[in-house]
Design an enzyme around this catalytic site. Structure first.
Site, PDB file in Angstrom:
ATOM      1  N   CYS A  78       0.156  -0.414   7.754  1.00 43.79           N
ATOM      2  CA  CYS A  78      -0.274  -1.565   6.966  1.00 43.79           C
ATOM      3  C   CYS A  78       0.703  -2.727   7.158  1.00 43.79           C
ATOM      4  CB  CYS A  78      -0.458  -1.153   5.504  1.00 43.79           C
ATOM      5  SG  CYS A  78      -1.600  -2.250   4.641  1.00 43.79           S
TER       6      CYS A  78
ATOM      7  N   HIS B 204      -3.979   3.233   5.547  1.00 45.63           N
ATOM      8  CA  HIS B 204      -2.938   4.174   5.097  1.00 45.63           C
ATOM      9  C   HIS B 204      -3.319   5.611   5.448  1.00 45.63           C
ATOM     10  CE1 HIS B 204      -0.387   1.398   2.835  1.00 45.63           C
ATOM     11  NE2 HIS B 204      -1.500   0.738   2.597  1.00 45.63           N
TER      12      HIS B 204
ATOM     13  N   GLU C  76      -1.547   8.148   5.627  1.00 42.90           N
ATOM     14  CA  GLU C  76      -0.808   9.141   4.837  1.00 42.90           C
ATOM     15  C   GLU C  76      -1.616   9.641   3.643  1.00 42.90           C
ATOM     16  OE1 GLU C  76      -0.225   5.927   4.921  1.00 42.90           O
ATOM     17  OE2 GLU C  76       0.702   5.137   3.098  1.00 42.90           O
TER      18      GLU C  76
HETATM   19  N1  GLN Z   1       1.262  -7.047   1.860  1.00 41.22           N
HETATM   20  C1  GLN Z   1       0.335  -6.719   2.893  1.00 41.22           C
HETATM   21  C2  GLN Z   1      -1.084  -7.134   2.546  1.00 41.22           C
HETATM   22  O1  GLN Z   1      -1.417  -7.313   1.399  1.00 41.22           O
HETATM   23  C3  GLN Z   1       0.381  -5.254   3.263  1.00 41.22           C
HETATM   24  C4  GLN Z   1      -0.083  -4.359   2.183  1.00 41.22           C
HETATM   25  C5  GLN Z   1       0.281  -2.926   2.411  1.00 41.22           C
HETATM   26  O2  GLN Z   1       1.174  -2.607   3.185  1.00 41.22           O
HETATM   27  N2  GLN Z   1      -0.384  -2.023   1.739  1.00 41.22           N
HETATM   28  O3  GLN Z   1      -1.909  -7.265   3.417  1.00 41.22           O
END
Ligand code: GLN
Length: 542
Positions: free
Chosen positions: A380, A514, A516
């Site tokens: 992410c 994600h 994970e």
């Molecule tokens: N801050 C970033 C976004 O909002 C990444 C978010 C995250 O890593 N879950 O896109």
């Protein structure tokens, strides 16, 4: 008809109520029952999505896009059953529904009160949707005695009367502290905690007692006497090396048998725990070790990365190796050269995160991994930072950045304002509500045939869980691909980059989702298995 198990906690928090609940779920499941785990959280936030990871740890995202308590991650990992929006509720959500209904006039001039309106809403939630379930395990967040927990305790007390006889069992998790000067484990905190529970009308059927050493028979009898439970229902819960040892350890203490006998079930099949024994065997006898640097913002609080840590453990289980994690606050690399911190590691992972603090350090870590050819896994935020690094240093765009950090000349990462979910077009505006408005939950992505990531997954169509407000700007795709950063995964409509990779690097992958969250001990996520395998290769070079 479903039977209900209510799990409450006493004495102190952090005794592992979530793991205990998940373990009971796993044990009942191993006996052939259908289980469902649900969590009631007494705090006033509508969901934990707006809470800092420092306050609440990780926010676990379900397929249907709910931002939930991290215990739901344990439930999924231990039972394999995907959780959903209906498995977690907070006081905030209950009150907000009730207040909305009150404004609409639904209460027909009546006074709206905690009892019965809030307690009824809690009971409706607990009882709904359990048709094809044998056991519903309901964990109550917090500790008995917390003011905000009272409506929940009252609701589960009422349920004890309303469910058919033998329809509900209450488990209370407590602690026996060891006092060195006395040389004894003490029963008094548990006695007080049970007294508190009984004062609100709940008599526990079982006590699950955490202790750092075996509980002597005399102390067990004392707890039984003072807390009004049979001696066999005082279950000692000793510390174990890994959370995956817990189900078998609690079974050996008679936990699940005692729960069943509290329901009057004495002829249940014995559980098949072979897969749990296999996990324990692998974690206790690794054939090698790797060290992974996790370069993130919340590294002082491990709960912020609960699923990530477990997914790395699963990657280790898949490869029969132990995974050591070097936690590095990303701000470190804003002041210091990464080399001394990273020279000995076999893989670098930059996890999810929010806000500007520490981002230049994450970008430096991605650059170090790219140039030194060390396996890099960007999740992410970690993908977004790797793309910024490549845009600046490979594609020669020095002002590349993310609009998350303010106005930006070269927004290679920008605010996501419109996207498609199924047949629906979702829209967001800068300055709108913060709660529940990210791109959340499971989305499909297409992986380019022949890409590294398609090879790892063994397929070209995947569904993974998202939680982000920003995205990589597809307008930079051609420039970056020309310099060796391949946009291998893309949303079905072709506009949202989902994964990037570097074909001329041993293992350099960024994913906008994600992975994970979907990794399980019995089904390690392919990306984590592959990343740890690449780190194993690296051990031969370092
Ligand atoms: N801050 C970033 C976004 O909002 C990444 C978010 C995250 O890593 N879950 O896109």
């Amino acid at each position: 008809m479903a039977r209900y198990v209510f799990i409450t906690g006493g004495v102190v928090s952090s005794l592992g109520k979530g793991i205990a609940s998940a373990s009971l779920g796993a044990l009942l499941q191993a006996r052939g029952y259908k289980v469902r785990l649900r969590k009631l959280d007494p705090y006033l936030n509508v969901d934990p999505g707006t809470m800092s990871p420092y306050q609440h740890g990780e926010c676990f995202v379900t397929d249907d896009g709910a931002e939930t308590d991290l215990d739901l991650g344990h439930y999924e990992r231990f039972t394999g059953r995907p959780a959903n929006r209906q498995d977690n509720i907070t006081s905030g959500r209950i009150y907000s529904d009730i207040i909305n209904r009150e404004r609409k006039g639904d209460y027909l001039g009546g006074t709206v009160q905690v009892i019965p309106h809030v307690t009824d809403a809690i009971k409706d939630f607990v009882l709904s949707g359990n048709e094809d379930t044998d056991f519903v395990l309901v964990e109550i967040g917090g500790t008995v005695g917390d003011i905000e927990g009272l409506p929940f305790f009252e609701a589960i007390r009422q349920l004890g009367n309303e469910l058919s006889p033998g329809g509900a069992v209450y488990i209370h998790l407590t602690l026996m502290p060891y006092i060195p000067s006395a040389g004894e484990l003490k029963t008094k905190p548990t006695q007080h905690s049970v007294k508190e529970l009984r004062s609100i009308g709940i008599q526990p059927d079982l006590l699950l007692v955490r202790a750092d050493r075996p509980i002597p028979e005399a102390e067990r009898k004392k707890l039984s006497l003072f807390c009004n439970v049979p001696p066999s229902a005082v279950i000692q819960a000793l510390d174990v090396a890994s959370i995956y040892d817990v189900p078998a350890a609690y079974h050996a203490e008679g936990f699940d048998a005692e729960v069943l006998s509290a329901f009057g079930i004495d002829n249940a099949p014995e559980p098949d725990l072979s897969r749990w024994h296999e996990i324990s065997r692998r974690t206790k006898n690794p054939e090698g070790e790797v060290t992974i640097a996790v370069v993130g913002k919340y590294t002082e609080l491990k709960d912020a990365y609960k699923s990530l840590i477990e997914a790395l453990v699963h990657g280790g289980i898949a490869n029969k190796v132990k995974v050591n994690i070097d936690w590095i606050g990303s701000e470190t690399f804003e002041k210091a050269d990464p080399a001394p911190f990273l020279e000995h590691v076999h893989g670098i992972l930059v996890p999810g995160g929010f806000g500007m603090r520490g981002t230049e350090g994450m970008i430096a870590a991605a650059g170090y991994a790219r140039k030194r050819k060390i396996p890099y896994f960007g999740i992410c935020f970690g993908m977004q930072m790797a793309v910024i690094e490549a845009t600046r240093n490979l594609a020669g765009v020095p002002n590349a950045g993310s609009t998350e950090f303010g106005p930006c000349e070269e927004p290679v990462v920008g605010l996501l304002t419109e996207w498609v979910k199924g047949n629906e077009l979702l829209k967001r505006q800068a300055g709108g509500n913060m709660g529940g408005t990210m791109r959340l939950g499971a989305y499909r992505a297409y992986l380019a045939p022949g890409s590294r990531i398609a090879e790892i997954y063994g397929k070209t169509e995947i569904e993974e869980r998202h939680r982000h407000r920003y995205e990589v700007n597809v307008a930079y795709r051609e420039r970056l691909e020309a310099k060796g950063l391949r946009f291998a995964g893309i949303s079905p409509d072709g506009v949202l980059p989902e994964t990037v990779e570097m074909p001329d690097h041993p293992w350099f992958i960024g994913v906008q989702y994600h992975p994970e969250l979907k990794s399980r001990p019995f089904q390690p996520h392919p990306l984590f298995s592959s990343f740890i395998a690449a780190a194993m290769e690296q051990t031969r070079l370092v």
